[in-house]
Design a protein around this motif. Structure first.
Motif, mmCIF file in Angstrom:
data_model
loop_
_atom_site.group_PDB
_atom_site.id
_atom_site.type_symbol
_atom_site.label_atom_id
_atom_site.label_comp_id
_atom_site.label_asym_id
_atom_site.label_seq_id
_atom_site.Cartn_x
_atom_site.Cartn_y
_atom_site.Cartn_z
ATOM 1 N N ILE F 3 -55.171 -15.796 0.099
ATOM 2 C CA ILE F 3 -54.093 -15.530 -0.856
ATOM 3 C C ILE F 3 -52.771 -15.819 -0.149
ATOM 4 O O ILE F 3 -52.490 -15.244 0.907
ATOM 5 C CB ILE F 3 -54.110 -14.059 -1.323
ATOM 6 N N ILE F 4 -51.989 -16.709 -0.720
ATOM 7 C CA ILE F 4 -50.668 -16.997 -0.181
ATOM 8 C C ILE F 4 -49.654 -16.328 -1.090
ATOM 9 O O ILE F 4 -49.564 -16.647 -2.278
ATOM 10 C CB ILE F 4 -50.395 -18.515 -0.125
ATOM 11 N N THR F 5 -48.917 -15.383 -0.535
ATOM 12 C CA THR F 5 -47.899 -14.669 -1.308
ATOM 13 C C THR F 5 -46.519 -15.100 -0.828
ATOM 14 O O THR F 5 -46.271 -15.142 0.376
ATOM 15 C CB THR F 5 -48.046 -13.151 -1.118
ATOM 16 N N VAL F 6 -45.655 -15.423 -1.754
ATOM 17 C CA VAL F 6 -44.274 -15.748 -1.403
ATOM 18 C C VAL F 6 -43.375 -14.675 -2.005
ATOM 19 O O VAL F 6 -43.251 -14.580 -3.225
ATOM 20 C CB VAL F 6 -43.858 -17.138 -1.942
ATOM 21 N N ASP F 7 -42.775 -13.853 -1.156
ATOM 22 C CA ASP F 7 -41.779 -12.882 -1.611
ATOM 23 C C ASP F 7 -40.420 -13.546 -1.476
ATOM 24 O O ASP F 7 -40.035 -13.969 -0.373
ATOM 25 C CB ASP F 7 -41.823 -11.612 -0.746
ATOM 26 N N ALA F 8 -39.707 -13.647 -2.570
ATOM 27 C CA ALA F 8 -38.428 -14.344 -2.536
ATOM 28 C C ALA F 8 -37.506 -13.760 -3.594
ATOM 29 O O ALA F 8 -37.857 -12.788 -4.269
ATOM 30 C CB ALA F 8 -38.649 -15.835 -2.798
ATOM 31 N N ALA F 9 -36.326 -14.335 -3.723
ATOM 32 C CA ALA F 9 -35.452 -13.977 -4.836
ATOM 33 C C ALA F 9 -35.836 -14.899 -5.994
ATOM 34 O O ALA F 9 -36.973 -15.339 -6.066
ATOM 35 C CB ALA F 9 -33.997 -14.138 -4.428
ATOM 36 N N LYS F 10 -34.943 -15.190 -6.879
ATOM 37 C CA LYS F 10 -35.246 -16.012 -8.058
ATOM 38 C C LYS F 10 -35.665 -17.434 -7.647
ATOM 39 O O LYS F 10 -35.036 -18.055 -6.807
ATOM 40 C CB LYS F 10 -33.988 -16.082 -8.930
ATOM 41 N N ILE F 11 -36.718 -17.922 -8.254
ATOM 42 C CA ILE F 11 -37.190 -19.285 -8.027
ATOM 43 C C ILE F 11 -37.351 -19.952 -9.394
ATOM 44 O O ILE F 11 -37.825 -19.318 -10.336
ATOM 45 C CB ILE F 11 -38.539 -19.269 -7.268
ATOM 46 N N THR F 12 -36.942 -21.208 -9.508
ATOM 47 C CA THR F 12 -37.062 -21.883 -10.803
ATOM 48 C C THR F 12 -38.531 -22.143 -11.119
ATOM 49 O O THR F 12 -39.363 -22.250 -10.217
ATOM 50 C CB THR F 12 -36.340 -23.247 -10.795
ATOM 51 N N LYS F 13 -38.797 -22.260 -12.402
ATOM 52 C CA LYS F 13 -40.176 -22.494 -12.829
ATOM 53 C C LYS F 13 -40.713 -23.784 -12.220
ATOM 54 O O LYS F 13 -41.879 -23.855 -11.814
ATOM 55 C CB LYS F 13 -40.226 -22.557 -14.358
ATOM 56 N N GLU F 14 -39.877 -24.784 -12.150
ATOM 57 C CA GLU F 14 -40.305 -26.072 -11.589
ATOM 58 C C GLU F 14 -40.699 -25.900 -10.110
ATOM 59 O O GLU F 14 -41.714 -26.434 -9.660
ATOM 60 C CB GLU F 14 -39.154 -27.079 -11.705
ATOM 61 N N ASN F 15 -39.886 -25.150 -9.385
ATOM 62 C CA ASN F 15 -40.191 -24.949 -7.970
ATOM 63 C C ASN F 15 -41.415 -24.055 -7.761
ATOM 64 O O ASN F 15 -42.140 -24.203 -6.771
ATOM 65 C CB ASN F 15 -38.978 -24.376 -7.232
ATOM 66 N N LYS F 16 -41.640 -23.151 -8.699
ATOM 67 C CA LYS F 16 -42.863 -22.339 -8.585
ATOM 68 C C LYS F 16 -44.090 -23.251 -8.618
ATOM 69 O O LYS F 16 -45.014 -23.107 -7.808
ATOM 70 C CB LYS F 16 -42.941 -21.326 -9.735
ATOM 71 N N ALA F 17 -44.104 -24.169 -9.572
ATOM 72 C CA ALA F 17 -45.253 -25.075 -9.692
ATOM 73 C C ALA F 17 -45.398 -25.919 -8.424
ATOM 74 O O ALA F 17 -46.516 -26.141 -7.925
ATOM 75 C CB ALA F 17 -45.081 -25.961 -10.926
ATOM 76 N N LYS F 18 -44.266 -26.367 -7.899
ATOM 77 C CA LYS F 18 -44.322 -27.176 -6.665
ATOM 78 C C LYS F 18 -44.840 -26.352 -5.482
ATOM 79 O O LYS F 18 -45.618 -26.843 -4.659
ATOM 80 C CB LYS F 18 -42.929 -27.720 -6.331
ATOM 81 N N LEU F 19 -44.379 -25.112 -5.389
ATOM 82 C CA LEU F 19 -44.846 -24.250 -4.290
ATOM 83 C C LEU F 19 -46.355 -24.030 -4.392
ATOM 84 O O LEU F 19 -47.073 -24.104 -3.391
ATOM 85 C CB LEU F 19 -44.116 -22.903 -4.328
ATOM 86 N N ILE F 20 -46.817 -23.767 -5.598
ATOM 87 C CA ILE F 20 -48.257 -23.525 -5.794
ATOM 88 C C ILE F 20 -49.064 -24.732 -5.313
ATOM 89 O O ILE F 20 -50.031 -24.603 -4.551
ATOM 90 C CB ILE F 20 -48.536 -23.231 -7.297
ATOM 91 N N THR F 21 -48.651 -25.910 -5.752
ATOM 92 C CA THR F 21 -49.392 -27.122 -5.396
ATOM 93 C C THR F 21 -49.295 -27.416 -3.895
ATOM 94 O O THR F 21 -50.311 -27.673 -3.223
ATOM 95 C CB THR F 21 -48.819 -28.325 -6.182
ATOM 96 N N SER F 22 -48.091 -27.376 -3.368
ATOM 97 C CA SER F 22 -47.880 -27.855 -1.999
ATOM 98 C C SER F 22 -48.336 -26.845 -0.938
ATOM 99 O O SER F 22 -48.893 -27.235 0.093
ATOM 100 C CB SER F 22 -46.395 -28.175 -1.785
ATOM 101 N N LEU F 23 -48.090 -25.569 -1.179
ATOM 102 C CA LEU F 23 -48.529 -24.583 -0.176
ATOM 103 C C LEU F 23 -50.061 -24.566 -0.104
ATOM 104 O O LEU F 23 -50.639 -24.458 0.981
ATOM 105 C CB LEU F 23 -47.986 -23.188 -0.511
ATOM 106 N N THR F 24 -50.708 -24.695 -1.244
ATOM 107 C CA THR F 24 -52.173 -24.718 -1.247
ATOM 108 C C THR F 24 -52.683 -25.945 -0.497
ATOM 109 O O THR F 24 -53.578 -25.841 0.352
ATOM 110 C CB THR F 24 -52.700 -24.742 -2.705
#
Lengths: 67, 67, 67, 67, 67, 67
Positions: F3-24
């Motif tokens: 499980i990869i958890t990212v604790d952050a402040a506000k993140i745009t929806k577009e960047n959320k999708a990118k983080l999901i794809t790229s971190l995985t």
């Protein structure tokens, strides 16, 4: 200040260092938050502490690797 | 019912007890929530599991304490 | 690099700032880790998301403050 | 995709397997999310890492079980 | 003192109360730790914040429910 | 199952999708664990809930961006 936490089972020391470097780089590029602001924390828990779909991961692994 | 979690590297048993007492006292005074409602949980992870700014903490410490 | 997380219900902005300052100061003094290395993260969750002793916190609060 | 995390002290291997099976079943029945989507992760921390009401759990246990 | 955390997407208030009661009961029976010692905390995060297998959960759900 | 958890402040929806794809993708390549086993969870908390070095992040940002 973002914190990236990886909950996993055992990870080698070499891979821990790689995860720290690469996950930070990846997340920094996407979010435009400087790498220097990131913390990565890798949390290892034994396989027997994990369950997937209501089944102990240890059982799942055994079934996938029958003797 | 607030939960104070401290993620850190190794902490001595004596300091764990002090953290439990003092963090609870401090947070209780600020929030006016009674001390009895607090849980403190200290989670220790090896230095090699931490990365700061994309660099393994172990490397950072070595650089700060060159032989 | 230690991370102090406070899971709680609603906290005022003023108290958040106080918690950040005071919990860091308290933990730094005990552990001798410099304040600059600490991150504090306050996580607020609605009262209805908490249960104590198997009972929703909302019910517990109602019983303590009967009309 | 829900994740059920149990933070506790030492748990036997047998009870870990029971927790994985039963907590998933219970949560699946309530939420109507299929069991296959659940992850359970049990995180064990030593008794000395826990504090309740500002007091180390170890002390509390000692008082409850005086010699 | 065990803490059961459920990370999920939106959960109805009624189901939150059921999860609190039932997960505590289930875990207490297995571990023989009294129900009164348990805390349950339900953490809701929007569907767009979840990814499974490297794919946003939102996309996965769309594929499963094509118009 | 990692499980990869990212604790952050506000993140745009577009960047959320990118983080999901790229971190995985990044973590899967390093660990040789298949992408399909990963969960990513992004947890957003307001800037006022974060403190760095004992100072509210909101104050730090203000100092960096004086009027």
């Amino acid at each position: 200040m973002p914190i990236i936490t990886v909950d996993a089972a055992k990870i080698t020391k070499e891979n821990k260092a790689k995860l720290i470097t690469s996950l930070t780089k990846t997340a920094s590029e996407i979010t435009s938050i400087p790498e220097s602001s990131f913390t990565v924390l890798i949390k290892e828990f034994p396989v027997e502490n994990w369950g997937i779909g209501g089944e102990p991961l240890e059982e799942i692994i055994k079934k996938m690797n029958p003797k």
